[in-house]
Design a protein around this motif. Structure first.
Motif, mmCIF file in Angstrom:
data_model
loop_
_atom_site.group_PDB
_atom_site.id
_atom_site.type_symbol
_atom_site.label_atom_id
_atom_site.label_comp_id
_atom_site.label_asym_id
_atom_site.label_seq_id
_atom_site.Cartn_x
_atom_site.Cartn_y
_atom_site.Cartn_z
ATOM 1 N N VAL A 147 0.834 -1.205 0.000
ATOM 2 C CA VAL A 147 0.000 0.000 0.000
ATOM 3 C C VAL A 147 0.866 1.251 0.000
ATOM 4 O O VAL A 147 0.576 2.235 -0.697
ATOM 5 N N ALA A 148 1.964 1.235 0.781
ATOM 6 C CA ALA A 148 2.858 2.398 0.821
ATOM 7 C C ALA A 148 3.490 2.644 -0.545
ATOM 8 O O ALA A 148 3.576 3.797 -1.003
ATOM 9 N N MET A 149 3.914 1.572 -1.215
ATOM 10 C CA MET A 149 4.508 1.715 -2.546
ATOM 11 C C MET A 149 3.487 2.256 -3.540
ATOM 12 O O MET A 149 3.790 3.157 -4.346
ATOM 13 N N THR A 150 2.262 1.722 -3.479
ATOM 14 C CA THR A 150 1.204 2.187 -4.379
ATOM 15 C C THR A 150 0.898 3.658 -4.140
ATOM 16 O O THR A 150 0.708 4.432 -5.083
ATOM 17 N N ALA A 151 0.842 4.051 -2.863
ATOM 18 C CA ALA A 151 0.570 5.450 -2.533
ATOM 19 C C ALA A 151 1.679 6.364 -3.029
ATOM 20 O O ALA A 151 1.420 7.472 -3.514
ATOM 21 N N ALA A 152 2.933 5.908 -2.919
ATOM 22 C CA ALA A 152 4.060 6.712 -3.405
ATOM 23 C C ALA A 152 3.979 6.898 -4.919
ATOM 24 O O ALA A 152 4.194 8.010 -5.438
ATOM 25 N N MET A 153 3.659 5.818 -5.646
ATOM 26 C CA MET A 153 3.534 5.928 -7.101
ATOM 27 C C MET A 153 2.341 6.804 -7.481
ATOM 28 O O MET A 153 2.418 7.595 -8.434
ATOM 29 N N ALA A 154 1.246 6.659 -6.740
ATOM 30 C CA ALA A 154 0.079 7.500 -7.010
ATOM 31 C C ALA A 154 0.401 8.972 -6.755
ATOM 32 O O ALA A 154 -0.055 9.854 -7.497
ATOM 33 N N THR A 155 1.194 9.231 -5.719
ATOM 34 C CA THR A 155 1.610 10.607 -5.437
ATOM 35 C C THR A 155 2.445 11.166 -6.577
ATOM 36 O O THR A 155 2.286 12.338 -6.964
ATOM 37 N N MET A 156 3.326 10.346 -7.139
ATOM 38 C CA MET A 156 4.131 10.785 -8.281
ATOM 39 C C MET A 156 3.235 11.131 -9.468
ATOM 40 O O MET A 156 3.436 12.152 -10.138
ATOM 41 N N VAL A 157 2.226 10.290 -9.727
ATOM 42 C CA VAL A 157 1.311 10.547 -10.839
ATOM 43 C C VAL A 157 0.532 11.840 -10.599
ATOM 44 O O VAL A 157 0.405 12.691 -11.494
ATOM 45 N N ILE A 158 -0.004 12.000 -9.385
ATOM 46 C CA ILE A 158 -0.756 13.214 -9.063
ATOM 47 C C ILE A 158 0.139 14.437 -9.173
ATOM 48 O O ILE A 158 -0.261 15.492 -9.684
#
Length: 361
Positions: free
Chosen positions: A127-138
């Motif tokens: 979940v932390a990795m997914t959130a970090a990647m989502a933050t990069m996209v946003i």
């Protein structure tokens, strides 16, 4: 405002977390009541609300009010050290405080009450990795949106009156350099000016500050709910001081980003207010549901683990990529050995102090 919109969208999920945690009591884990004193705990909770509110507001206002001082302006040497200190605080918050708590939630015995073997899959890391990647996209999409909206508001090149002179094929304005070939239209080369570079930096800082605030708000509400739902003064007492320092240092980090983003006064007040109120609001919410809240319920552990993991991923990404990497690659920092040493010291000091607070919170 983007930060306000995202925050309001996240609040229903946080309220759902509190509601589900209160309603769920299916776990057989024992809920020890030794040392429970609701009246004494309530007094400490009221003290915690006042202390954490004051500390958060003071922290976020230090950089905001300090920009009127020459030493604390965004282009000053001291401000580099302040940002490094704040980045260290935010990095330690994600790595030392939040992410371990998320792993604990996903590996709790209350999630395996049936006697089966525990699932060893690291959901918290996923979940932390997914959130970090989502933050990069946003981060990327928001910066692109701001950049396109700025370009669309710019004056069209065709509407600029370019005087034609013999032997001069270049028409120049104050901000845009245009090179035309013959009588063709649409083939325009725009050379970035210092003003355009400054606008690009402002756009990036605004995106960073808004995404960073969203990550901070989510975990601030969670820790507030946990404190507000506790009925043991022995548990609450050390958390009051620790969480007050926690909010103060995080406020310094967020305030530094807000200053660099150069928001208007109204937007600055809104962002500072949201940050200052989230943890106290979480405490009030925890008090409201304390009679039915079961911190040992399986649903509470899962939802809290998801939110903590996502918050940790956001804060780790923001601290390393948007705060530290940008400043440490700045030519002003790389060409000044004294400033480098001061910034490194501030980084380790901020991360060290926040890590030490994990002993109590």
């Amino acid at each position: 405002m983007l930060a306000t919109k995202h925050t309001l969208q996240a609040l229903p999920w946080l309220l759902l977390f509190a509601q589900q945690a209160a309603a769920s009591g299916g776990c057989d884990c024992t809920t020890a009541t030794d040392g429970a004193d609701k009246q004494g705990a309530m007094k400490l909770k009221l003290v915690a609300i006042a202390s954490i509110l004051t500390a958060g507001a003071a922290g976020v206002l230090v950089p905001v009010l300090g920009r009127s001082m020459a030493a604390l302006r965004p282009d000053g040497d001291i401000f580099f050290a302040v940002k490094a200190f704040a980045a260290g605080v935010i990095l330690a918050t994600g790595m030392v405080h939040i992410l371990p708590a998320a792993f604990d939630s996903f590996t709790s015995p209350c999630l395996h009450k049936g006697g089966g073997s525990r699932n060893s899959f690291p959901f918290a890391g996923l979940v932390a990795m997914t959130a970090a990647m989502a933050t990069m996209v946003i981060d990327s999409l928001a910066a692109g949106y701001y950049r396109r909206s700025h370009v669309s508001k710019a004056q069209p090149v065709d509407s600029i009156d370019i005087p034609e002179r013999a032997g001069d094929e270049e028409g120049r304005t104050d901000h845009v350099h245009v090179h035309t070939q013959g009588h063709s239209h649409g083939e325009v080369v725009i050379i970035s000016s210092p003003e355009e570079a400054s606008i690009a930096d402002t756009i990036r800082h605004r995106v960073v500050s808004q995404v960073l605030e969203l990550g901070i708000l989510v975990h601030s509400v969670i820790i507030g709910v946990s404190l507000g739902a506790s009925v043991r003064p022995s548990t609450i007492r050390p958390l009051v001081g620790a969480l007050s320092f926690h909010q103060f240092f995080e406020g310094i980090g967020l305030g530094g980003c807000i200053v660099q983003a150069d928001f208007k006064v109204r937007a600055t007040i809104i962002m500072a207010t949201f940050f200052s109120l989230t943890a106290p609001v979480g405490i009030v919410l925890g008090i409201a549901i304390s009679s039915s809240y079961n911190v040992h319920s399986s649903i509470a552990f899962v939802i809290e683990g998801v939110f903590n993991s996502a918050s940790a991923g956001i804060l780790i990404y923001m601290s390393l990529v948007d705060l530290l990497a940008t400043d440490f690659n700045n030519p002003k920092l790389q060409t000044n050995t004294k400033l480098q040493l001061m910034t490194y010291l501030a980084l380790f000091l901020g991360a060290g102090i926040m890590s030490m607070l994990a002993i109590w919170a």
